[in-house]
Design a protein around this motif. Structure first.
Motif, PDB file in Angstrom:
ATOM      1  N   ASP A 220      -4.021   7.948   2.336  1.00 38.32           N
ATOM      2  CA  ASP A 220      -3.058   7.015   2.918  1.00 38.32           C
ATOM      3  C   ASP A 220      -2.190   6.394   1.826  1.00 38.32           C
ATOM      4  O   ASP A 220      -2.385   6.612   0.630  1.00 38.32           O
ATOM      5  N   ASP A 221      -1.237   5.578   2.240  1.00 37.04           N
ATOM      6  CA  ASP A 221      -0.248   5.019   1.317  1.00 37.04           C
ATOM      7  C   ASP A 221      -0.867   4.015   0.339  1.00 37.04           C
ATOM      8  O   ASP A 221      -0.426   3.918  -0.818  1.00 37.04           O
ATOM      9  N   VAL A 222      -1.865   3.276   0.784  1.00 36.50           N
ATOM     10  CA  VAL A 222      -2.471   2.278  -0.096  1.00 36.50           C
ATOM     11  C   VAL A 222      -3.180   2.946  -1.265  1.00 36.50           C
ATOM     12  O   VAL A 222      -3.036   2.544  -2.430  1.00 36.50           O
ATOM     13  N   VAL A 223      -3.936   3.989  -0.976  1.00 39.90           N
ATOM     14  CA  VAL A 223      -4.649   4.701  -2.042  1.00 39.90           C
ATOM     15  C   VAL A 223      -3.661   5.424  -2.951  1.00 39.90           C
ATOM     16  O   VAL A 223      -3.835   5.465  -4.176  1.00 39.90           O
ATOM     17  N   LYS A 224      -2.612   5.992  -2.376  1.00 41.54           N
ATOM     18  CA  LYS A 224      -1.605   6.661  -3.201  1.00 41.54           C
ATOM     19  C   LYS A 224      -0.935   5.681  -4.161  1.00 41.54           C
ATOM     20  O   LYS A 224      -0.636   6.012  -5.302  1.00 41.54           O
TER      21      LYS A 224
END
Length: 253
Positions: free
Chosen positions: A96-100
């Motif tokens: 997801d965007d947070v981990v990226k």
């Protein structure tokens, strides 16, 4: 008698001084200090009974010139690029965007960005995937380090220690490039082209020019010319002696 007269005169002077001080204090207490804008507009500023000095504007001070900052060597790294440890992980592209955002360069430190930049430069010039110790790879690593020092010195130009380390790295890179130019000229051209290095040929002879050295050089040249002149005279004498001997031998025969 004289001592009594001097004492009386001192007492009279002190009495006068005290009366004047009391008069000044009473006048100041009766008339408050007021400063109006009209009084402050003139060259001689007055506030009550006190004169204020005009403010110094420093009109003759030279304006500081703004130096255009050169582009940083890490500016080509986009924030969406992944860190070096997660670049080869396949699951990093599907998270997801947070981990990226956590594993990308947006929240990376300067050290992590520098390591990624170093790997990008190495990948341009290395001979194969396992090459980590050739001359080309060492030049790429030194180039990344030198660019990092240059960016640091633009912000902190008085950092003498890092300036010395940068000059040592430049000298080391010059030695490696000189060796690579003699051994593999095609690789030397490729490294200079890919890394944007301008190779300058070193001078044949290093010598610090001083007044003493110039005087010594002029004196040595003068001595050399005198010695050559003496040798030429000796050769002419030997030739003349040989000619006279040959003439005497011919006469005797």
């Amino acid at each position: 008698m004289f001592t009594n007269m001097s004492v009386r005169s001192l007492l009279r002077l002190s009495g006068c001084i005290f009366r004047e001080a009391n008069a000044v204090s009473s006048a100041l207490s009766a008339e408050p200090l007021t400063c109006s804008t009209a009084l402050l507009s003139g060259p001689n500023l007055r506030c009550g009974s006190f004169a204020l000095q005009p403010q110094v504007r420093h009109y003759a001070r030279a304006a500081k010139k703004s130096v255009a900052a050169s582009p940083r060597h890490l500016s080509d790294l986009t924030p969406t690029m992944l860190k070096l440890d997660y670049a080869t992980v396949p699951l990093a592209q599907t998270t997801d965007d947070v981990v990226k955002r956590l594993i990308s360069l947006e929240l990376a430190s300067h050290k992590e960005k520098l390591e990624l930049k170093k790997e990008l430069l190495i990948s341009k010039v290395q001979r194969d995937k396992n090459d980590r110790n050739s001359e080309e790879v060492r030049v790429a690593m030194l180039t990344a380090r030198i660019c990092n020092f240059q960016d640091h010195l633009q912000i902190h130009p008085k950092d003498k220690a890092n300036k010395r380390r940068m000059l040592m790295a430049i000298d080391k890179r010059k030695k490696i490039l000189k060796k690579l130019r003699l051994i593999r000229y095609d690789a030397f051209e490729k490294v200079c082209e890919q890394l944007g290095i301008t190779y300058t040929f070193p001078p044949e002879y290093y010598r610090r020019v001083t007044r003493r050295w110039l005087a010594k050089k002029a004196f040595c040249l003068k001595v050399f010319k005198e010695v050559q002149k003496q040798k030429a005279e000796e050769k002419n004498k030997m030739k003349q002696n040989k000619v006279t001997k040959d003439a005497n031998i011919a006469k005797a025969q």
